[in-house]
Design an enzyme around this catalytic site. Structure first.
Site, PDB file in Angstrom:
ATOM      1  N   ASP A  88      38.199-108.614  34.104  1.00 42.80           N
ATOM      2  CA  ASP A  88      38.099-107.358  33.368  1.00 42.80           C
ATOM      3  C   ASP A  88      37.111-107.476  32.209  1.00 42.80           C
ATOM      4  O   ASP A  88      37.234-106.802  31.189  1.00 42.80           O
ATOM      5  CB  ASP A  88      39.493-106.957  32.836  1.00 42.80           C
ATOM      6  CG  ASP A  88      39.528-105.520  32.353  1.00 42.80           C
ATOM      7  OD1 ASP A  88      40.432-105.186  31.544  1.00 42.80           O
ATOM      8  OD2 ASP A  88      38.643-104.725  32.743  1.00 42.80           O
ATOM      9  N   LYS A 112      30.913-106.344  33.496  1.00 41.51           N
ATOM     10  CA  LYS A 112      30.944-106.071  34.949  1.00 41.51           C
ATOM     11  C   LYS A 112      29.872-106.848  35.706  1.00 41.51           C
ATOM     12  O   LYS A 112      30.045-107.169  36.859  1.00 41.51           O
ATOM     13  CB  LYS A 112      30.835-104.578  35.204  1.00 41.51           C
ATOM     14  CG  LYS A 112      31.870-103.757  34.409  1.00 41.51           C
ATOM     15  CD  LYS A 112      33.288-104.335  34.462  1.00 41.51           C
ATOM     16  CE  LYS A 112      34.165-103.777  33.367  1.00 41.51           C
ATOM     17  NZ  LYS A 112      35.430-104.544  33.193  1.00 41.51           N
ATOM     18  N   ASP A 147      39.321-105.374  37.885  1.00 42.32           N
ATOM     19  CA  ASP A 147      39.403-104.013  37.353  1.00 42.32           C
ATOM     20  C   ASP A 147      38.027-103.343  37.461  1.00 42.32           C
ATOM     21  O   ASP A 147      36.999-104.008  37.532  1.00 42.32           O
ATOM     22  CB  ASP A 147      39.836-104.047  35.879  1.00 42.32           C
ATOM     23  CG  ASP A 147      40.152-102.648  35.340  1.00 42.32           C
ATOM     24  OD1 ASP A 147      40.044-102.443  34.131  1.00 42.32           O
ATOM     25  OD2 ASP A 147      40.490-101.760  36.152  1.00 42.32           O
ATOM     26  N   ASN A 148      38.005-102.011  37.490  1.00 39.79           N
ATOM     27  CA  ASN A 148      36.779-101.212  37.355  1.00 39.79           C
ATOM     28  C   ASN A 148      35.780-101.340  38.485  1.00 39.79           C
ATOM     29  O   ASN A 148      34.564-101.213  38.267  1.00 39.79           O
ATOM     30  CB  ASN A 148      36.060-101.560  36.043  1.00 39.79           C
ATOM     31  CG  ASN A 148      36.972-101.526  34.858  1.00 39.79           C
ATOM     32  OD1 ASN A 148      37.184-102.551  34.200  1.00 39.79           O
ATOM     33  ND2 ASN A 148      37.551-100.367  34.581  1.00 39.79           N
ATOM     34  N   GLU A 184      41.499 -95.647  33.266  1.00 39.23           N
ATOM     35  CA  GLU A 184      42.596 -95.578  32.286  1.00 39.23           C
ATOM     36  C   GLU A 184      42.527 -94.289  31.453  1.00 39.23           C
ATOM     37  O   GLU A 184      41.473 -93.888  30.971  1.00 39.23           O
ATOM     38  CB  GLU A 184      42.587 -96.810  31.354  1.00 39.23           C
ATOM     39  CG  GLU A 184      41.279 -97.155  30.696  1.00 39.23           C
ATOM     40  CD  GLU A 184      40.480 -98.169  31.485  1.00 39.23           C
ATOM     41  OE1 GLU A 184      40.644 -98.241  32.707  1.00 39.23           O
ATOM     42  OE2 GLU A 184      39.674 -98.879  30.883  1.00 39.23           O
TER      43      GLU A 184
HETATM   44  O1  LIG Z   1      32.986-102.371  29.973  1.00 37.43           O
HETATM   45  C1  LIG Z   1      34.184-102.548  30.201  1.00 37.43           C
HETATM   46  N1  LIG Z   1      34.776-103.722  29.999  1.00 37.43           N
HETATM   47  C2  LIG Z   1      34.018-104.819  29.448  1.00 37.43           C
HETATM   48  C3  LIG Z   1      34.982-105.729  28.750  1.00 37.43           C
HETATM   49  C4  LIG Z   1      34.548-106.742  28.039  1.00 37.43           C
HETATM   50  C5  LIG Z   1      35.494-107.607  27.317  1.00 37.43           C
HETATM   51  O2  LIG Z   1      35.374-108.932  27.842  1.00 37.43           O
HETATM   52  C6  LIG Z   1      34.991-109.792  26.788  1.00 37.43           C
HETATM   53  N2  LIG Z   1      34.269-110.931  27.344  1.00 37.43           N
HETATM   54  C7  LIG Z   1      34.950-112.093  27.520  1.00 37.43           C
HETATM   55  C8  LIG Z   1      34.320-113.208  28.052  1.00 37.43           C
HETATM   56  C9  LIG Z   1      32.963-113.126  28.396  1.00 37.43           C
HETATM   57  O3  LIG Z   1      32.378-114.150  28.876  1.00 37.43           O
HETATM   58  C10 LIG Z   1      32.283-111.913  28.215  1.00 37.43           C
HETATM   59  C11 LIG Z   1      32.940-110.811  27.678  1.00 37.43           C
HETATM   60  C12 LIG Z   1      34.245-108.913  25.805  1.00 37.43           C
HETATM   61  O4  LIG Z   1      34.145-109.495  24.529  1.00 37.43           O
HETATM   62  C13 LIG Z   1      35.134-107.689  25.835  1.00 37.43           C
HETATM   63  O5  LIG Z   1      36.315-107.870  25.079  1.00 37.43           O
HETATM   64  C14 LIG Z   1      35.022-101.418  30.651  1.00 37.43           C
HETATM   65  C15 LIG Z   1      34.493-100.142  30.527  1.00 37.43           C
HETATM   66  C16 LIG Z   1      35.248 -99.050  30.924  1.00 37.43           C
HETATM   67  N3  LIG Z   1      34.676 -97.749  30.807  1.00 37.43           N
HETATM   68  O6  LIG Z   1      35.313 -96.738  31.182  1.00 37.43           O
HETATM   69  O7  LIG Z   1      33.518 -97.647  30.304  1.00 37.43           O
HETATM   70  C17 LIG Z   1      36.543 -99.188  31.427  1.00 37.43           C
HETATM   71  C18 LIG Z   1      37.075-100.470  31.552  1.00 37.43           C
HETATM   72  O8  LIG Z   1      38.337-100.666  32.049  1.00 37.43           O
HETATM   73  C19 LIG Z   1      36.319-101.589  31.177  1.00 37.43           C
HETATM   74  O9  LIG Z   1      36.884-102.821  31.348  1.00 37.43           O
HETATM   75 MG   LIG Z   2      38.651-102.711  32.592  1.00 34.22          MG
END
Ligand SMILES: O=C(NC/C=C/[C@H]1O[C@@H](n2ccc(=O)cc2)[C@H](O)[C@@H]1O)c1cc([N+](=O)[O-])cc(O)c1O
Ligand SMILES: [Mg+2]
Length: 214
Positions: free
Chosen positions: A141, A144, A169-170, A199
């Protein structure tokens, strides 16, 4: 000075949830996100699918990529058997600081090891640092465009065994097209799509569950 959304989400947990009660923490975050501010938690609809997969796998070792504020961390940890371990990777130190407090409020800190850093750096160190041989369940999650490279990296590092489950997810929104193509076409995975909604919205999204065949 202005508070951040994660800080306001934590405030809602501390105001509305009961210490030591993970379900009340999950409920408080969902209420905050529905009534006050949307946030990128897996949410209550996809969260129920996550719960059913966790309960079915009954994992001893779980890797979560992308802690954010700890919503899914708390959901998963609250379903784990005693002595099971959930390692969750968070890149952003501000998010990690909030997540630690959400996890502590829920009272699941004994089952959770939150690691700050990048998945690409930490996946190769899982065995030496945490004594994990393989993961029974991985919840993807995070960014992406990292789902596919990190899955290949987990394969290379021998962190997946016959029967390991990847739950992503997603896969529709925002979408992870290269990952989806890979797990659906590879002979090393058996994949299944669980249709749901993004969500707190009516937009289509879903979870992809992929069994590693070894
Ligand atoms: O972009 C999305 N998620 C990216 C999540 C990123 C998370 O993962 C961490 N991370 C941790 C370790 C790493 O190596 C890199 C990042 C980042 O610091 C952040 O906390 C997203 C976007 C939507 N949306 O509707 O736009 C809906 C969703 O459910 C989503 O998950
Ligand atoms: Mg997500």
């Amino acid at each position: 000075t202005q508070s951040t959304r994660p800080q306001r989400l934590l405030g809602a947990v501390q105001k509305n949830a009961t210490r030591g009660d993970p379900r009340s923490v999950v409920q408080a975050i969902d209420q905050f996100c529905r009534q006050k501010e949307w946030a990128m938690n897996v949410g209550d609809e996809k969260g129920c699918i996550l719960d059913s997969v966790v309960s079915e796998v009954n994992p001893a070792t779980v890797l979560e990529l992308g802690t954010y504020c700890g919503y899914s961390t708390v959901r998963i940890a609250s379903l784990l058997p005693p002595h099971a371990k959930l390692i969750t990777l968070e890149f952003n130190p501000d998010f990690a600081a909030i997540a630690r407090q959400v996890i502590a409020w829920a009272g699941v800190e004994d089952k959770v090891h939150l690691v700050e850093g990048a998945s690409g750096d930490w996946i190769p160190k899982m065995t030496e640092q945490f004594g994990v041989k393989t993961f029974d369940l991985v919840f993807l999650d995070h960014w992406k465009d990292r789902y596919l490279p990190d899955t290949m990296l987990m394969e290379e590092c021998g962190l997946l065994r016959k029967g390991s489950i990847l739950l992503a997810d997603n896969v529709i929104c925002p979408g992870t097209p290269d990952y989806l193509e890979y797990v659906r076409s590879s002979l090393r995975y058996e994949s299944q799509y669980f249709k749901s909604h993004l969500e707190y919205t009516k937009v289509e999204d879903g979870l992809e569950k992929s069994v590693f065949l070894g």
